[in-house]
Scaffold this motif. Structure first.
Motif, PDB file in Angstrom:
ATOM      1  N   ILE A  53       0.847  -1.194   0.000  1.00  0.00           N
ATOM      2  CA  ILE A  53       0.000   0.000   0.000  1.00  0.00           C
ATOM      3  C   ILE A  53       0.886   1.248   0.000  1.00  0.00           C
ATOM      4  CG2 ILE A  53      -1.564   1.411   1.398  1.00  0.00           C
ATOM      5  CD1 ILE A  53      -2.998  -1.189   2.192  1.00  0.00           C
ATOM      6  N   ASN A  54       1.869   1.293   0.874  1.00  0.00           N
ATOM      7  CA  ASN A  54       2.721   2.477   0.951  1.00  0.00           C
ATOM      8  C   ASN A  54       3.603   2.646  -0.291  1.00  0.00           C
ATOM      9  OD1 ASN A  54       1.754   3.619   3.316  1.00  0.00           O
ATOM     10  ND2 ASN A  54       3.006   2.279   4.575  1.00  0.00           N
ATOM     11  N   ALA A  55       3.836   1.569  -1.019  1.00  0.00           N
ATOM     12  CA  ALA A  55       4.571   1.652  -2.284  1.00  0.00           C
ATOM     13  C   ALA A  55       3.621   1.949  -3.460  1.00  0.00           C
ATOM     14  CB  ALA A  55       5.331   0.360  -2.540  1.00  0.00           C
ATOM     15  N   HIS A  56       2.309   1.959  -3.182  1.00  0.00           N
ATOM     16  CA  HIS A  56       1.268   2.154  -4.198  1.00  0.00           C
ATOM     17  C   HIS A  56       1.377   1.096  -5.297  1.00  0.00           C
ATOM     18  CE1 HIS A  56       0.256   6.598  -3.108  1.00  0.00           C
ATOM     19  NE2 HIS A  56       0.523   5.870  -2.032  1.00  0.00           N
TER      20      HIS A  56
ATOM     21  N   GLY B 271      -9.538  -2.187  -8.186  1.00  0.00           N
ATOM     22  CA  GLY B 271     -10.306  -0.960  -8.412  1.00  0.00           C
ATOM     23  C   GLY B 271     -10.221   0.013  -7.254  1.00  0.00           C
ATOM     24  N   VAL B 272     -10.368  -0.498  -6.051  1.00  0.00           N
ATOM     25  CA  VAL B 272     -10.342   0.349  -4.859  1.00  0.00           C
ATOM     26  C   VAL B 272      -8.998   1.053  -4.725  1.00  0.00           C
ATOM     27  CG1 VAL B 272     -10.241   0.261  -2.324  1.00  0.00           C
ATOM     28  CG2 VAL B 272     -12.105  -0.865  -3.545  1.00  0.00           C
ATOM     29  N   PHE B 273      -7.923   0.290  -4.779  1.00  0.00           N
ATOM     30  CA  PHE B 273      -6.615   0.898  -4.533  1.00  0.00           C
ATOM     31  C   PHE B 273      -6.170   1.772  -5.706  1.00  0.00           C
ATOM     32  CE2 PHE B 273      -6.702  -2.289  -1.216  1.00  0.00           C
ATOM     33  CZ  PHE B 273      -6.294  -1.522  -0.136  1.00  0.00           C
ATOM     34  N   THR B 274      -6.571   1.446  -6.913  1.00  0.00           N
ATOM     35  CA  THR B 274      -6.277   2.314  -8.049  1.00  0.00           C
ATOM     36  C   THR B 274      -6.941   3.672  -7.844  1.00  0.00           C
ATOM     37  OG1 THR B 274      -6.028   0.448  -9.565  1.00  0.00           O
ATOM     38  CG2 THR B 274      -6.531   2.593 -10.557  1.00  0.00           C
ATOM     39  N   ARG B 275      -8.200   3.669  -7.424  1.00  0.00           N
ATOM     40  CA  ARG B 275      -8.922   4.928  -7.149  1.00  0.00           C
ATOM     41  C   ARG B 275      -8.266   5.690  -6.004  1.00  0.00           C
ATOM     42  NH1 ARG B 275     -13.821   2.074  -6.044  1.00  0.00           N
ATOM     43  NH2 ARG B 275     -14.117   3.555  -4.358  1.00  0.00           N
ATOM     44  N   TYR B 276      -7.932   4.995  -4.926  1.00  0.00           N
ATOM     45  CA  TYR B 276      -7.314   5.673  -3.768  1.00  0.00           C
ATOM     46  C   TYR B 276      -6.021   6.373  -4.168  1.00  0.00           C
ATOM     47  CZ  TYR B 276     -10.314   3.302  -0.282  1.00  0.00           C
ATOM     48  OH  TYR B 276     -11.353   2.858   0.489  1.00  0.00           O
ATOM     49  N   PHE B 277      -5.161   5.675  -4.899  1.00  0.00           N
ATOM     50  CA  PHE B 277      -3.855   6.242  -5.235  1.00  0.00           C
ATOM     51  C   PHE B 277      -3.977   7.347  -6.276  1.00  0.00           C
ATOM     52  CE2 PHE B 277      -2.208   1.783  -4.098  1.00  0.00           C
ATOM     53  CZ  PHE B 277      -2.206   2.097  -2.749  1.00  0.00           C
ATOM     54  N   LYS B 278      -4.990   7.280  -7.122  1.00  0.00           N
ATOM     55  CA  LYS B 278      -5.209   8.344  -8.100  1.00  0.00           C
ATOM     56  C   LYS B 278      -5.711   9.605  -7.397  1.00  0.00           C
ATOM     57  CE  LYS B 278      -7.622   9.587 -12.307  1.00  0.00           C
ATOM     58  NZ  LYS B 278      -8.703   9.275 -13.216  1.00  0.00           N
ATOM     59  N   SER B 279      -6.674   9.453  -6.499  1.00  0.00           N
ATOM     60  CA  SER B 279      -7.242  10.632  -5.830  1.00  0.00           C
ATOM     61  C   SER B 279      -6.303  11.207  -4.780  1.00  0.00           C
ATOM     62  CB  SER B 279      -8.604  10.303  -5.215  1.00  0.00           C
ATOM     63  OG  SER B 279      -8.475   9.388  -4.156  1.00  0.00           O
ATOM     64  N   THR B 280      -5.507  10.358  -4.141  1.00  0.00           N
ATOM     65  CA  THR B 280      -4.590  10.793  -3.083  1.00  0.00           C
ATOM     66  C   THR B 280      -3.207  10.222  -3.376  1.00  0.00           C
ATOM     67  OG1 THR B 280      -6.458  10.738  -1.527  1.00  0.00           O
ATOM     68  CG2 THR B 280      -4.269  10.908  -0.567  1.00  0.00           C
ATOM     69  N   PRO B 281      -2.440  10.884  -4.251  1.00  0.00           N
ATOM     70  CA  PRO B 281      -1.148  10.331  -4.679  1.00  0.00           C
ATOM     71  C   PRO B 281      -0.117  10.182  -3.570  1.00  0.00           C
ATOM     72  CG  PRO B 281      -1.787  12.223  -6.035  1.00  0.00           C
ATOM     73  CD  PRO B 281      -2.791  12.100  -4.957  1.00  0.00           C
ATOM     74  N   ASP B 282      -0.299  10.898  -2.466  1.00  0.00           N
ATOM     75  CA  ASP B 282       0.651  10.786  -1.351  1.00  0.00           C
ATOM     76  C   ASP B 282       0.091   9.952  -0.199  1.00  0.00           C
ATOM     77  OD1 ASP B 282      -1.272  12.654  -0.597  1.00  0.00           O
ATOM     78  OD2 ASP B 282       0.164  14.029   0.338  1.00  0.00           O
TER      79      ASP B 282
ATOM     80  N   SER C 165      -3.041   8.985   5.927  1.00  0.00           N
ATOM     81  CA  SER C 165      -3.074  10.415   5.629  1.00  0.00           C
ATOM     82  C   SER C 165      -2.694  10.658   4.185  1.00  0.00           C
ATOM     83  CB  SER C 165      -2.115  11.165   6.554  1.00  0.00           C
ATOM     84  OG  SER C 165      -0.792  10.708   6.360  1.00  0.00           O
ATOM     85  N   GLY C 166      -3.065  11.823   3.718  1.00  0.00           N
ATOM     86  CA  GLY C 166      -2.727  12.207   2.363  1.00  0.00           C
ATOM     87  C   GLY C 166      -3.380  13.528   1.999  1.00  0.00           C
ATOM     88  N   THR C 167      -3.243  13.887   0.743  1.00  0.00           N
ATOM     89  CA  THR C 167      -3.827  15.111   0.201  1.00  0.00           C
ATOM     90  C   THR C 167      -4.746  14.716  -0.942  1.00  0.00           C
ATOM     91  OG1 THR C 167      -1.761  16.252   0.707  1.00  0.00           O
ATOM     92  CG2 THR C 167      -3.311  17.390  -0.748  1.00  0.00           C
ATOM     93  N   LEU C 168      -5.970  15.159  -0.889  1.00  0.00           N
ATOM     94  CA  LEU C 168      -6.971  14.826  -1.902  1.00  0.00           C
ATOM     95  C   LEU C 168      -6.704  15.695  -3.132  1.00  0.00           C
ATOM     96  CD1 LEU C 168      -9.420  12.941  -2.168  1.00  0.00           C
ATOM     97  CD2 LEU C 168     -10.834  14.805  -1.361  1.00  0.00           C
ATOM     98  N   ASN C 169      -5.761  15.274  -3.975  1.00  0.00           N
ATOM     99  CA  ASN C 169      -5.327  16.076  -5.126  1.00  0.00           C
ATOM    100  C   ASN C 169      -6.162  15.879  -6.375  1.00  0.00           C
ATOM    101  OD1 ASN C 169      -3.301  17.535  -3.945  1.00  0.00           O
ATOM    102  ND2 ASN C 169      -1.722  16.044  -4.416  1.00  0.00           N
ATOM    103  N   ALA C 170      -6.683  14.698  -6.579  1.00  0.00           N
ATOM    104  CA  ALA C 170      -7.454  14.411  -7.791  1.00  0.00           C
ATOM    105  C   ALA C 170      -8.736  13.676  -7.405  1.00  0.00           C
ATOM    106  CB  ALA C 170      -6.617  13.584  -8.764  1.00  0.00           C
ATOM    107  N   PRO C 171      -9.656  14.406  -6.782  1.00  0.00           N
ATOM    108  CA  PRO C 171     -10.887  13.741  -6.322  1.00  0.00           C
ATOM    109  C   PRO C 171     -11.637  13.068  -7.466  1.00  0.00           C
ATOM    110  CG  PRO C 171     -10.746  15.991  -5.491  1.00  0.00           C
ATOM    111  CD  PRO C 171      -9.650  15.821  -6.499  1.00  0.00           C
ATOM    112  N   GLU C 172     -12.388  12.036  -7.112  1.00  0.00           N
ATOM    113  CA  GLU C 172     -13.182  11.308  -8.099  1.00  0.00           C
ATOM    114  C   GLU C 172     -14.301  12.193  -8.634  1.00  0.00           C
ATOM    115  OE1 GLU C 172     -14.506   7.533  -6.582  1.00  0.00           O
ATOM    116  OE2 GLU C 172     -12.524   7.059  -5.798  1.00  0.00           O
ATOM    117  N   ALA C 173     -14.842  11.810  -9.767  1.00  0.00           N
ATOM    118  CA  ALA C 173     -15.948  12.549 -10.382  1.00  0.00           C
ATOM    119  C   ALA C 173     -17.083  12.715  -9.375  1.00  0.00           C
ATOM    120  CB  ALA C 173     -16.445  11.817 -11.618  1.00  0.00           C
ATOM    121  N   GLY C 174     -17.658  13.882  -9.368  1.00  0.00           N
ATOM    122  CA  GLY C 174     -18.762  14.154  -8.455  1.00  0.00           C
ATOM    123  C   GLY C 174     -18.328  14.702  -7.115  1.00  0.00           C
TER     124      GLY C 174
END
Length: 157
Positions: A32-35, A67-78, A100-109
């Motif tokens: 997870i930490n290595a994405h 699907g879950v982890f792909t979405r998580y890492f896309k929306s919160t790259p850190d 923890s992280g930064t919501l840099n690329a939130p999902e649609a909606g």
């Protein structure tokens, strides 16, 4: 003497199984930490069930985990997890963690005001393992605390 030897061997086998199961979960959080989505997903059984308070119903199997982890890492790259405690109870492992992280690329909606917001939350996961695979994972965290940290309640005043 034979009974004592058998008991000692049984304790060694149990300890080795507990250690192997703990290693599965330790590797899970390293991935997870290595994405590393592929490594994460490979730890789940084909019919695994994954639950979280921010989904309706279960995600299923390797595809659901991917699907879950792909979405998580896309929306919160850190996105990063820090495990604080692990309890091993036979085929069940309970993990307390902070993520923890930064919501840099939130999902649609997702509202624009959430973009760029940092969050840090405590969580707990209960894993059920069988044949060295995760067959069930249930995560618990405070969804209201997440919404507070990403500005949801600031918008409704």
């Amino acid at each position: 003497m034979t009974r004592t030897l058998l008991c000692a061997l049984a304790l060694i086998v149990i300890a080795n199984c507990a250690s192997a199961q703990s290693n599965i979960i330790e590797e899970h959080y390293k991935a997870i930490n290595a994405h590393d989505v592929q490594s994460i997903a490979s730890g789940y059984a084909a019919d695994a069930q994954l639950f979280s308070p921010n989904w309706e119903g279960a995600e299923k199997g390797v595809e659901g985990a991917t699907g879950v982890f792909t979405r998580y890492f896309k929306s919160t790259p850190d996105l990063a997890y820090t495990v604080s405690n692990t309890i091993n109870a036979n085929n069940t492992i309970i993990v307390e963690y902070t993520f923890s992280g930064t919501l840099n690329a939130p999902e649609a909606g997702t509202p624009d005001y959430m973009k760029g917001k940092k969050y840090t939350l405590q969580g707990c996961a209960v894993f059920i393992l069988k044949d060295n695979k995760i067959v069930k994972e249930t995560n618990y965290f405070d969804q209201v605390a997440f919404l507070r940290q990403v500005g949801f309640f600031d918008q409704n005043h």
